[in-house]
Design a protein around this motif. Structure first.
Motif, mmCIF file in Angstrom:
data_model
loop_
_atom_site.group_PDB
_atom_site.id
_atom_site.type_symbol
_atom_site.label_atom_id
_atom_site.label_comp_id
_atom_site.label_asym_id
_atom_site.label_seq_id
_atom_site.Cartn_x
_atom_site.Cartn_y
_atom_site.Cartn_z
ATOM 1 N N PRO A 113 0.808 -1.221 0.000
ATOM 2 C CA PRO A 113 0.000 0.000 0.000
ATOM 3 C C PRO A 113 0.843 1.274 0.000
ATOM 4 C CG PRO A 113 0.062 -0.930 2.207
ATOM 5 C CD PRO A 113 0.758 -1.918 1.301
ATOM 6 N N GLY A 114 0.231 2.346 -0.532
ATOM 7 C CA GLY A 114 0.768 3.692 -0.393
ATOM 8 C C GLY A 114 -0.121 4.470 0.565
ATOM 9 N N ASN A 115 -0.027 5.774 0.536
ATOM 10 C CA ASN A 115 -0.799 6.586 1.477
ATOM 11 C C ASN A 115 -2.233 6.839 1.012
ATOM 12 O OD1 ASN A 115 1.030 8.229 -0.318
ATOM 13 N ND2 ASN A 115 -0.363 9.866 0.313
ATOM 14 N N HIS A 116 -2.601 6.382 -0.197
ATOM 15 C CA HIS A 116 -3.953 6.608 -0.712
ATOM 16 C C HIS A 116 -4.784 5.329 -0.782
ATOM 17 C CE1 HIS A 116 -4.200 10.828 -2.199
ATOM 18 N NE2 HIS A 116 -2.890 10.753 -2.120
ATOM 19 N N ASP A 117 -4.413 4.287 -0.067
ATOM 20 C CA ASP A 117 -5.051 2.985 -0.281
ATOM 21 C C ASP A 117 -5.904 2.463 0.879
ATOM 22 O OD1 ASP A 117 -4.109 2.552 -2.907
ATOM 23 O OD2 ASP A 117 -2.133 2.022 -2.127
ATOM 24 N N ILE A 118 -5.622 2.874 2.109
ATOM 25 C CA ILE A 118 -6.258 2.248 3.280
ATOM 26 C C ILE A 118 -6.783 3.316 4.237
ATOM 27 C CG2 ILE A 118 -5.812 0.797 5.314
ATOM 28 C CD1 ILE A 118 -3.663 -0.635 3.637
ATOM 29 N N ILE A 190 -2.049 10.989 5.162
ATOM 30 C CA ILE A 190 -0.771 11.604 5.535
ATOM 31 C C ILE A 190 0.223 11.217 4.452
ATOM 32 C CG2 ILE A 190 1.097 11.651 7.235
ATOM 33 C CD1 ILE A 190 -1.005 10.942 9.364
ATOM 34 N N THR A 191 0.729 12.213 3.747
ATOM 35 C CA THR A 191 1.606 11.945 2.607
ATOM 36 C C THR A 191 2.900 11.273 3.028
ATOM 37 O OG1 THR A 191 0.697 13.838 1.416
ATOM 38 C CG2 THR A 191 2.808 12.995 0.649
ATOM 39 N N HIS A 222 6.587 2.238 -1.105
ATOM 40 C CA HIS A 222 5.999 3.390 -1.793
ATOM 41 C C HIS A 222 6.889 4.625 -1.696
ATOM 42 C CE1 HIS A 222 2.880 5.778 -3.598
ATOM 43 N NE2 HIS A 222 2.861 6.607 -2.583
ATOM 44 N N TRP A 223 7.630 4.756 -0.628
ATOM 45 C CA TRP A 223 8.480 5.926 -0.411
ATOM 46 C C TRP A 223 9.932 5.603 -0.755
ATOM 47 C CZ3 TRP A 223 4.238 4.624 2.251
ATOM 48 C CH2 TRP A 223 3.265 5.609 2.439
ATOM 49 N N GLY A 224 10.728 6.647 -0.979
ATOM 50 C CA GLY A 224 12.115 6.454 -1.382
ATOM 51 C C GLY A 224 13.079 6.362 -0.208
ATOM 52 N N PHE A 225 14.156 5.615 -0.424
ATOM 53 C CA PHE A 225 15.283 5.573 0.510
ATOM 54 C C PHE A 225 16.420 6.484 0.038
ATOM 55 C CE2 PHE A 225 13.941 1.238 2.098
ATOM 56 C CZ PHE A 225 13.794 1.632 3.412
ATOM 57 N N ALA A 226 16.285 7.017 -1.166
ATOM 58 C CA ALA A 226 17.335 7.865 -1.737
ATOM 59 C C ALA A 226 16.689 9.008 -2.510
ATOM 60 C CB ALA A 226 18.230 7.055 -2.665
ATOM 61 N N GLU A 227 17.356 10.160 -2.521
ATOM 62 C CA GLU A 227 16.851 11.301 -3.275
ATOM 63 C C GLU A 227 16.912 10.994 -4.771
ATOM 64 O OE1 GLU A 227 17.648 15.417 -1.172
ATOM 65 O OE2 GLU A 227 19.515 14.272 -1.289
ATOM 66 N N HIS A 228 15.821 11.246 -5.470
ATOM 67 C CA HIS A 228 15.772 11.020 -6.913
ATOM 68 C C HIS A 228 16.169 12.270 -7.690
ATOM 69 C CE1 HIS A 228 12.719 7.479 -6.412
ATOM 70 N NE2 HIS A 228 13.910 7.220 -5.940
ATOM 71 N N ILE A 229 16.090 13.422 -7.048
ATOM 72 C CA ILE A 229 16.511 14.686 -7.643
ATOM 73 C C ILE A 229 17.263 15.480 -6.582
ATOM 74 C CG2 ILE A 229 14.627 14.820 -9.317
ATOM 75 C CD1 ILE A 229 13.189 16.721 -7.385
ATOM 76 N N MET A 230 18.073 16.425 -7.023
ATOM 77 C CA MET A 230 18.810 17.259 -6.074
ATOM 78 C C MET A 230 17.843 18.027 -5.169
ATOM 79 S SD MET A 230 21.920 18.815 -8.380
ATOM 80 C CE MET A 230 22.496 19.816 -7.002
ATOM 81 N N PHE A 235 12.686 20.060 -0.633
ATOM 82 C CA PHE A 235 11.469 20.541 -1.280
ATOM 83 C C PHE A 235 10.353 19.495 -1.371
ATOM 84 C CE2 PHE A 235 14.934 23.178 -2.986
ATOM 85 C CZ PHE A 235 14.467 24.425 -2.617
ATOM 86 N N PHE A 236 10.720 18.214 -1.390
ATOM 87 C CA PHE A 236 9.715 17.151 -1.508
ATOM 88 C C PHE A 236 10.009 16.052 -0.491
ATOM 89 C CE2 PHE A 236 10.341 18.959 -5.784
ATOM 90 C CZ PHE A 236 9.073 19.469 -6.016
ATOM 91 N N LYS A 237 10.233 16.448 0.737
ATOM 92 C CA LYS A 237 10.696 15.504 1.747
ATOM 93 C C LYS A 237 9.683 14.404 2.060
ATOM 94 C CE LYS A 237 9.196 18.217 5.770
ATOM 95 N NZ LYS A 237 9.642 18.859 7.040
ATOM 96 N N ASP A 238 8.387 14.681 1.853
ATOM 97 C CA ASP A 238 7.377 13.679 2.187
ATOM 98 C C ASP A 238 7.434 12.463 1.267
ATOM 99 O OD1 ASP A 238 6.474 15.141 4.286
ATOM 100 O OD2 ASP A 238 4.695 15.935 3.288
ATOM 101 N N TYR A 239 8.148 12.574 0.152
ATOM 102 C CA TYR A 239 8.261 11.432 -0.759
ATOM 103 C C TYR A 239 9.450 10.544 -0.423
ATOM 104 C CZ TYR A 239 4.842 14.220 -3.237
ATOM 105 O OH TYR A 239 3.721 14.940 -3.547
#
Length: 252
Positions: A113-118, A190-191, A222-230, A235-239
């Motif tokens: 699941p992600g944050n939009h499923d349950i 909660i994102t 669903h969430w990252g363990f590493a930054e995908h962009i600088m 700026f997008f810490k919730d991901y």
């Protein structure tokens, strides 16, 4: 002598042939709303205009993606969360039906699941000029609906989340990590994602066992363990999952 040489060369040749690679497909963030929950009208158009998300096109795009995977040579399909728009029970059930042709072909499907499923408080349908509440699902419902997508044949399951371990082949384990915070939902999702201390300990136990048994581990979350962009953490810490740097190094 020439026969002995032949058998020696045959043995060397058979030992040097590498195992066929595991062919894996991935989809995520489909945010699928069942076609049964959408009816042309002002409510649907207002949502699309205010959100910028054309949910009317999602079913067609999803069907195309799944059809391409159906006609590919993948053996495994990983679905990494935010399966539904807002956790509508009917969306989950209809999404599962779309997976059946792949499963009938023998493709193993695994979900997390992600944050939009349950436990989504705002699960809704759009009928004419009305947005109406519909049934959502619980964590137990999720595991039951997707029992054939990882849960019924899991090697082990975490008691404190919907995380599980499954065997992809005789050398490879899938570690599916549930970091969604649906237990905390009140008025909306909660994102941000977070791995509880109990689940962290469970993951470490699984990784130690995998190392002892010489299993390769593929992680899915669903969430990252590493930054995908600088500067993603700024700026997008919730991901990124909470405490991602420590956890990434720990699990590695």
């Amino acid at each position: 002598m020439k026969y002995l040489l032949f058998y020696v060369l045959l043995f060397i040749s058979s030992c040097s042939i590498a195992k066929e690679p595991l062919r894996i497909g991935v989809i995520t963030d489909t945010h699928y709303l069942s076609e049964q929950l959408m009816e042309e009208g002002q409510a649907l158009n207002d949502y699309i205009a205010s959100s910028g998300k054309n949910i009317k096109d999602v079913p067609q795009v999803l069907d195309q993606v799944l059809n391409e995977y159906l006609n590919s040579d993948i053996e495994v399909l990983l679905i990494c969360g935010d399966i539904t728009k807002d956790g509508e029970k009917l969306s989950h059930l209809d999404f599962l039906k779309k997976l059946k042709p792949l499963q009938d072909k023998g493709i193993k499907v695994y979900v997390i699941p992600g944050n939009h499923d349950i436990n989504m408080p705002n699960a809704s349908e759009y009928k004419g000029d009305k947005k109406l509440p519909v049934a959502n699902i619980s964590p137990d419902d999720f595991a039951s609906i997707y029992k054939d997508c990882g849960y019924s044949n899991a090697l082990k399951r975490d008691d404190n989340s919907l995380s599980y371990v499954a065997s992809l082949d005789d050398q490879t384990w899938l570690l599916a990590i549930d970091a969604a915070r649906y237990k905390e939902y009140t008025t909306g999702s909660i994102t941000a994602g977070k791995i509880s201390p109990d689940t962290e300990r469970w993951i470490l136990e699984i990784l130690r066992e995998a190392k002892q048994k010489n299993k390769q581990v593929i992680g899915m979350m669903h969430w990252g363990f590493a930054e995908h962009i600088m500067y993603q953490s700024s700026f997008f810490k919730d991901y990124l999952v909470d405490d991602y740097q420590r956890l990434a190094n720990l699990f590695a």
